[in-house]
Design a protein around this motif. Sequence first.
Motif, PDB file in Angstrom:
ATOM      1  N   THR A  11       0.729  -1.213   0.139  1.00  0.00           N
ATOM      2  CA  THR A  11      -0.077   0.114   0.380  1.00  0.00           C
ATOM      3  C   THR A  11       0.785   1.313   0.021  1.00  0.00           C
ATOM      4  O   THR A  11       0.713   2.217  -0.554  1.00  0.00           O
ATOM      5  N   HIS A  12       1.932   1.403   0.712  1.00  0.00           N
ATOM      6  CA  HIS A  12       2.785   2.270   0.999  1.00  0.00           C
ATOM      7  C   HIS A  12       3.488   2.789  -0.596  1.00  0.00           C
ATOM      8  O   HIS A  12       3.587   3.728  -0.996  1.00  0.00           O
ATOM      9  N   CYS A  13       3.774   1.409  -1.354  1.00  0.00           N
ATOM     10  CA  CYS A  13       4.416   1.706  -2.517  1.00  0.00           C
ATOM     11  C   CYS A  13       3.458   2.319  -3.463  1.00  0.00           C
ATOM     12  O   CYS A  13       3.971   3.311  -4.279  1.00  0.00           O
ATOM     13  N   TYR A  14       2.137   1.868  -3.566  1.00  0.00           N
ATOM     14  CA  TYR A  14       1.212   2.316  -4.630  1.00  0.00           C
ATOM     15  C   TYR A  14       0.958   3.837  -4.271  1.00  0.00           C
ATOM     16  O   TYR A  14       0.723   4.705  -5.151  1.00  0.00           O
ATOM     17  N   ALA A  15       0.636   3.985  -3.061  1.00  0.00           N
ATOM     18  CA  ALA A  15       0.138   5.439  -2.465  1.00  0.00           C
ATOM     19  C   ALA A  15       1.589   6.480  -2.978  1.00  0.00           C
ATOM     20  O   ALA A  15       1.432   7.428  -3.321  1.00  0.00           O
ATOM     21  N   GLY A  16       3.006   5.854  -2.752  1.00  0.00           N
ATOM     22  CA  GLY A  16       3.874   7.016  -2.932  1.00  0.00           C
ATOM     23  C   GLY A  16       4.246   6.999  -4.436  1.00  0.00           C
ATOM     24  O   GLY A  16       4.529   8.233  -4.988  1.00  0.00           O
ATOM     25  N   ILE A  17       4.109   6.012  -5.313  1.00  0.00           N
ATOM     26  CA  ILE A  17       4.336   5.942  -6.881  1.00  0.00           C
ATOM     27  C   ILE A  17       3.272   6.624  -7.542  1.00  0.00           C
ATOM     28  O   ILE A  17       3.249   7.326  -8.609  1.00  0.00           O
ATOM     29  N   ALA A  18       1.995   6.097  -7.258  1.00  0.00           N
ATOM     30  CA  ALA A  18       0.900   6.533  -8.064  1.00  0.00           C
ATOM     31  C   ALA A  18      -0.163   7.445  -7.313  1.00  0.00           C
ATOM     32  O   ALA A  18      -1.444   7.352  -8.109  1.00  0.00           O
ATOM     33  N   GLY A  19      -0.029   7.709  -6.190  1.00  0.00           N
ATOM     34  CA  GLY A  19      -0.892   8.599  -5.272  1.00  0.00           C
ATOM     35  C   GLY A  19      -2.112   7.938  -4.940  1.00  0.00           C
ATOM     36  O   GLY A  19      -3.363   8.259  -4.707  1.00  0.00           O
ATOM     37  N   ALA A  20      -2.078   6.485  -4.792  1.00  0.00           N
ATOM     38  CA  ALA A  20      -3.299   5.449  -4.292  1.00  0.00           C
ATOM     39  C   ALA A  20      -3.691   6.126  -2.862  1.00  0.00           C
ATOM     40  O   ALA A  20      -2.671   6.543  -2.218  1.00  0.00           O
ATOM     41  N   THR A  21      -4.956   6.110  -2.612  1.00  0.00           N
ATOM     42  CA  THR A  21      -5.614   6.490  -1.274  1.00  0.00           C
ATOM     43  C   THR A  21      -6.477   5.326  -1.065  1.00  0.00           C
ATOM     44  O   THR A  21      -7.116   4.705  -1.437  1.00  0.00           O
ATOM     45  N   GLU A  22      -6.675   5.173   0.294  1.00  0.00           N
ATOM     46  CA  GLU A  22      -7.346   3.808   0.852  1.00  0.00           C
ATOM     47  C   GLU A  22      -8.846   4.413   0.929  1.00  0.00           C
ATOM     48  O   GLU A  22      -9.057   5.410   1.215  1.00  0.00           O
ATOM     49  N   THR A  23      -9.632   3.690   0.459  1.00  0.00           N
ATOM     50  CA  THR A  23     -11.120   3.757   0.322  1.00  0.00           C
ATOM     51  C   THR A  23     -11.821   2.896   1.381  1.00  0.00           C
ATOM     52  O   THR A  23     -12.807   3.080   1.714  1.00  0.00           O
ATOM     53  N   SER A  24     -11.264   1.571   1.658  1.00  0.00           N
ATOM     54  CA  SER A  24     -11.737   0.846   2.599  1.00  0.00           C
ATOM     55  C   SER A  24     -10.777  -0.281   3.296  1.00  0.00           C
ATOM     56  O   SER A  24      -9.474  -0.429   2.666  1.00  0.00           O
ATOM     57  N   ARG A  25     -11.275  -0.553   4.666  1.00  0.00           N
ATOM     58  CA  ARG A  25     -10.394  -1.655   5.250  1.00  0.00           C
ATOM     59  C   ARG A  25     -11.118  -2.620   5.971  1.00  0.00           C
ATOM     60  O   ARG A  25     -11.879  -2.129   6.425  1.00  0.00           O
ATOM     61  N   MET A  26     -10.754  -3.803   5.855  1.00  0.00           N
ATOM     62  CA  MET A  26     -11.478  -5.099   6.470  1.00  0.00           C
ATOM     63  C   MET A  26     -10.626  -5.753   7.085  1.00  0.00           C
ATOM     64  O   MET A  26      -9.748  -6.281   6.541  1.00  0.00           O
ATOM     65  N   PRO A  27     -10.941  -6.173   8.552  1.00  0.00           N
ATOM     66  CA  PRO A  27     -11.938  -5.690   9.139  1.00  0.00           C
ATOM     67  C   PRO A  27     -11.367  -4.270   9.479  1.00  0.00           C
ATOM     68  O   PRO A  27     -10.092  -3.824   9.622  1.00  0.00           O
ATOM     69  N   ASP A  28     -11.946  -3.424   9.999  1.00  0.00           N
ATOM     70  CA  ASP A  28     -11.746  -2.277  10.767  1.00  0.00           C
ATOM     71  C   ASP A  28     -10.652  -2.200  11.916  1.00  0.00           C
ATOM     72  O   ASP A  28      -9.759  -1.163  11.795  1.00  0.00           O
ATOM     73  N   ASP A  29     -10.653  -3.205  12.561  1.00  0.00           N
ATOM     74  CA  ASP A  29      -9.569  -3.331  13.518  1.00  0.00           C
ATOM     75  C   ASP A  29      -8.638  -4.184  12.885  1.00  0.00           C
ATOM     76  O   ASP A  29      -8.645  -5.038  12.119  1.00  0.00           O
ATOM     77  N   LYS A  30      -7.442  -4.457  13.603  1.00  0.00           N
ATOM     78  CA  LYS A  30      -6.381  -5.369  13.264  1.00  0.00           C
ATOM     79  C   LYS A  30      -6.750  -6.906  13.559  1.00  0.00           C
ATOM     80  O   LYS A  30      -7.331  -7.191  14.580  1.00  0.00           O
TER      81      LYS A  30
END
Length: 108
Positions: A11-30
């Motif tokens: 996720t860090h890679c795609y955010a840094g290279i292509a500006g990806a932003t998180e839209t959802s996460r499952m589950p909400d807790d770890k």
Amino acid sequence: MIVTHDLERLTHCYAGIAGATETSRMPDDKPTFYLGLRVGHSKLSIVSDGATEEASTGRVPLNIEVPDVDAARTQVESHGGRALAPADDMPWGRRIAHVKAPDGNALT
């Protein structure tokens, strides 16, 4: 959908290279096993599987359009990826760079 052994690193890679932003996460807790990302007008899903290994030949080729290919290419290694060659102009009018994401998937 991409399966990875290190969800946060990818996720860090795609955010840094292509500006990806998180839209959802499952589950909400770890622990998180699914992340939905937005890259421009496209959606990308990443699923965690600790048994998944790095792809040696690039098992998922992704083409991601970015505003400045040369600038994005300079961000690849600092975000865990690998630049395979300098960016190049294609005969059909696009400028591309071939890189590998941290899990070994091919990005153009």
